[in-house]
Write a protein that holds these residues in place. Sequence first.
Motif, PDB file in Angstrom:
ATOM      1  N   LEU A  33      -5.443  10.648  -3.004  1.00 17.35           N
ATOM      2  CA  LEU A  33      -5.340   9.461  -3.894  1.00 17.35           C
ATOM      3  C   LEU A  33      -4.127   9.118  -4.639  1.00 17.35           C
ATOM      4  CD1 LEU A  33      -9.069   9.942  -5.392  1.00 17.35           C
ATOM      5  CD2 LEU A  33      -8.211   8.054  -3.971  1.00 17.35           C
ATOM      6  N   PHE A  34      -3.451  10.243  -5.156  1.00 19.35           N
ATOM      7  CA  PHE A  34      -2.265  10.124  -5.783  1.00 19.35           C
ATOM      8  C   PHE A  34      -1.247   9.493  -4.861  1.00 19.35           C
ATOM      9  CE2 PHE A  34       2.131  11.609  -6.688  1.00 19.35           C
ATOM     10  CZ  PHE A  34       2.100  11.517  -8.000  1.00 19.35           C
ATOM     11  N   LEU A  35      -1.139   9.994  -3.616  1.00 13.67           N
ATOM     12  CA  LEU A  35      -0.145   9.296  -2.859  1.00 13.67           C
ATOM     13  C   LEU A  35      -0.493   7.695  -2.293  1.00 13.67           C
ATOM     14  CD1 LEU A  35       0.533  12.039  -0.616  1.00 13.67           C
ATOM     15  CD2 LEU A  35       2.036  11.168  -1.923  1.00 13.67           C
ATOM     16  N   HIS A  36      -1.844   7.578  -2.160  1.00  9.96           N
ATOM     17  CA  HIS A  36      -2.355   6.249  -1.727  1.00  9.96           C
ATOM     18  C   HIS A  36      -2.031   5.138  -3.120  1.00  9.96           C
ATOM     19  CE1 HIS A  36      -4.992   2.936  -0.432  1.00  9.96           C
ATOM     20  NE2 HIS A  36      -5.541   2.745  -1.720  1.00  9.96           N
ATOM     21  N   GLU A  37      -2.315   5.620  -4.261  1.00  7.26           N
ATOM     22  CA  GLU A  37      -1.661   4.568  -5.467  1.00  7.26           C
ATOM     23  C   GLU A  37      -0.353   4.648  -5.628  1.00  7.26           C
ATOM     24  OE1 GLU A  37      -3.678   2.986  -6.854  1.00  7.26           O
ATOM     25  OE2 GLU A  37      -5.567   3.632  -6.138  1.00  7.26           O
ATOM     26  N   ALA A  38       0.413   5.849  -5.220  1.00  3.58           N
ATOM     27  CA  ALA A  38       1.867   5.682  -5.302  1.00  3.58           C
ATOM     28  C   ALA A  38       2.416   4.508  -4.266  1.00  3.58           C
ATOM     29  CB  ALA A  38       2.428   6.936  -5.068  1.00  3.58           C
ATOM     30  N   GLU A  39       1.819   4.786  -3.017  1.00  3.80           N
ATOM     31  CA  GLU A  39       2.145   3.406  -2.164  1.00  3.80           C
ATOM     32  C   GLU A  39       1.934   2.168  -2.582  1.00  3.80           C
ATOM     33  OE1 GLU A  39       4.273   3.826   0.372  1.00  3.80           O
ATOM     34  OE2 GLU A  39       4.248   5.953   1.174  1.00  3.80           O
ATOM     35  N   ALA A  40       0.762   2.224  -3.335  1.00  2.00           N
ATOM     36  CA  ALA A  40       0.413   0.765  -3.422  1.00  2.00           C
ATOM     37  C   ALA A  40       1.201   0.282  -4.465  1.00  2.00           C
ATOM     38  CB  ALA A  40      -0.951   0.863  -4.119  1.00  2.00           C
ATOM     39  N   ALA A  41       1.786   1.061  -5.636  1.00  4.45           N
ATOM     40  CA  ALA A  41       2.922   0.626  -6.435  1.00  4.45           C
ATOM     41  C   ALA A  41       3.859   0.261  -5.967  1.00  4.45           C
ATOM     42  CB  ALA A  41       2.942   2.081  -7.541  1.00  4.45           C
ATOM     43  N   ARG A  42       4.288   0.851  -4.847  1.00  2.11           N
ATOM     44  CA  ARG A  42       5.476   0.334  -4.140  1.00  2.11           C
ATOM     45  C   ARG A  42       5.256  -0.998  -3.451  1.00  2.11           C
ATOM     46  NH1 ARG A  42       8.860   4.473  -0.438  1.00  2.11           N
ATOM     47  NH2 ARG A  42       6.851   4.714   0.844  1.00  2.11           N
ATOM     48  N   ALA A  68      -0.571 -10.293 -15.637  1.00  2.00           N
ATOM     49  CA  ALA A  68      -0.938 -11.679 -15.013  1.00  2.00           C
ATOM     50  C   ALA A  68      -0.307 -11.844 -13.555  1.00  2.00           C
ATOM     51  CB  ALA A  68      -0.146 -12.558 -15.992  1.00  2.00           C
ATOM     52  N   ALA A  69       1.017 -10.999 -13.450  1.00  2.00           N
ATOM     53  CA  ALA A  69       1.556 -11.137 -11.893  1.00  2.00           C
ATOM     54  C   ALA A  69       0.656 -10.298 -11.215  1.00  2.00           C
ATOM     55  CB  ALA A  69       2.930 -10.801 -12.194  1.00  2.00           C
ATOM     56  N   LEU A  70       0.359  -9.278 -11.547  1.00  2.00           N
ATOM     57  CA  LEU A  70      -0.553  -8.493 -10.412  1.00  2.00           C
ATOM     58  C   LEU A  70      -1.945  -9.030 -10.240  1.00  2.00           C
ATOM     59  CD1 LEU A  70       0.113  -4.729 -11.954  1.00  2.00           C
ATOM     60  CD2 LEU A  70       0.945  -5.609  -9.951  1.00  2.00           C
ATOM     61  N   HIS A  71      -2.700  -9.380 -11.277  1.00  2.00           N
ATOM     62  CA  HIS A  71      -3.564 -10.115 -11.084  1.00  2.00           C
ATOM     63  C   HIS A  71      -3.699 -11.237 -10.185  1.00  2.00           C
ATOM     64  CE1 HIS A  71      -5.102  -8.233 -15.308  1.00  2.00           C
ATOM     65  NE2 HIS A  71      -4.880  -7.380 -14.168  1.00  2.00           N
ATOM     66  N   ALA A  72      -2.538 -12.092 -10.160  1.00  2.00           N
ATOM     67  CA  ALA A  72      -2.521 -13.292  -9.290  1.00  2.00           C
ATOM     68  C   ALA A  72      -2.364 -12.607  -7.837  1.00  2.00           C
ATOM     69  CB  ALA A  72      -1.118 -14.060  -9.695  1.00  2.00           C
ATOM     70  N   GLN A  73      -1.989 -11.629  -7.592  1.00  2.00           N
ATOM     71  CA  GLN A  73      -1.918 -10.784  -6.181  1.00  2.00           C
ATOM     72  C   GLN A  73      -3.271 -10.066  -5.884  1.00  2.00           C
ATOM     73  OE1 GLN A  73       1.923  -8.879  -5.366  1.00  2.00           O
ATOM     74  NE2 GLN A  73       2.217  -8.898  -7.486  1.00  2.00           N
ATOM     75  N   GLY A  74      -4.355 -10.374  -6.783  1.00  2.00           N
ATOM     76  CA  GLY A  74      -5.445  -9.780  -6.435  1.00  2.00           C
ATOM     77  C   GLY A  74      -5.560  -8.311  -6.800  1.00  2.00           C
ATOM     78  N   VAL A  75      -4.806  -7.820  -7.649  1.00  2.00           N
ATOM     79  CA  VAL A  75      -4.508  -6.186  -7.818  1.00  2.00           C
ATOM     80  C   VAL A  75      -4.710  -5.876  -9.087  1.00  2.00           C
ATOM     81  CG1 VAL A  75      -2.856  -4.363  -7.922  1.00  2.00           C
ATOM     82  CG2 VAL A  75      -2.650  -6.094  -5.949  1.00  2.00           C
TER      83      VAL A  75
END
Length: 383
Positions: free
Chosen positions: A59-68, A134-141
């Motif tokens: 899960l840690f690696l999954h979230e790190a990749e998502a942040a990238r 706001a920028a993240l939420h606009a991407q659905g994140v």
Amino acid sequence: MERPRPYRLITRLDPPGSAPSPPYRRFVAREVAREAAGESYGDRTVLLTLPLPGTDPALFLHEAEAARRFPAPWTLPVTEVVEAVEVADGAGGPAFAGPYVPALPLPVALAVHGGPLPEETVRVIGAALAETLAALHAQGVTHAGVAPAAVLLTADGPRLTCFGAGRATERVDREAQAPERATGGLPRPPGDVYGLGAVLAYAATGHTVPERSELPSALRATVTTCLTRDPADRPAAAALLSALAPPTPHATVLGSAASLLTPGWLPPRVVAALARQSASLLAADLPVVPGTGAGASTAGAPVPGAAVPGAAGQGAPVPGAAGQGAPVPGPSAPGPAGAAPLAAPSSATPATPATPVPPVGPAGPVAGHPYGGAPTSPASPGN
């Protein structure tokens, strides 16, 4: 599997036992130069983040990749995700690295300042977080990690870290967690807004659950609406930008937190802490310009407010501040490079000067903090 990437830990970013505590372990580190499989790497100064014990590594690696994958303004970008690192005590495990930016975690900044931060500083923090969300939420994140310890203060603006911490680990700041999350709900944008309200409450009062009367009158309504228990009654992140603009005779529509950055947005004692740590790491023979990984800026201008010998363009000294003579951050770098309005959030990586910052207060280092002076031995990974 490739052998673990070796790092030398220079110092912890967060004091041991700090409260509010971060959900990850964060270090200033140097990658040990090495050649493997025909590829040379190493000799970079980075901000290295490792999971706390008990965190699910996948899960840690999954979230790190998502942040990238989901860039946003006012964040520290993730430039490298590593399945295994080797640190001073031989411990291994997953980690991610980003450009090394001199920064104070928000709880340390309050300790340095000696109490709650000025309203101007709180407004800048809130506007930067609102713009980022706001920028993240606009991407659905959904960020799912907004809390006081996730906010770093740098000379040219706040930075939001700990993306996905609420999904990757249970070791999160419960007081900054929205009520619906505490009862098992999934992370949603209104939960991020609740976390933003908790950050503002903490920055303005010193704790995340203040009485309404403790909040500054000019920010009371905004913080209170963010902390509403019903997620449907919380404002959208984009709407908070205007609410966090300083009061003026005319209505203000704030397009970017960068417009709030002035030379005095950080309190003098925090500026002095930036300068002291800059000097301590320069004394430890760390390079002024680190490599920062693929896609990251390697601009080498010293940090505004850093006591870099011979640096050009330093500002005027801060009279009466601890570490007198530390220059004030100048207005020439008002926020992340390429920060854009909400309609087109920036994916550019901010320029990342290479000197770190210490939590040093008016009477010297904060008690028990590991980097009040020049580091003399590798930091311990600890918990």
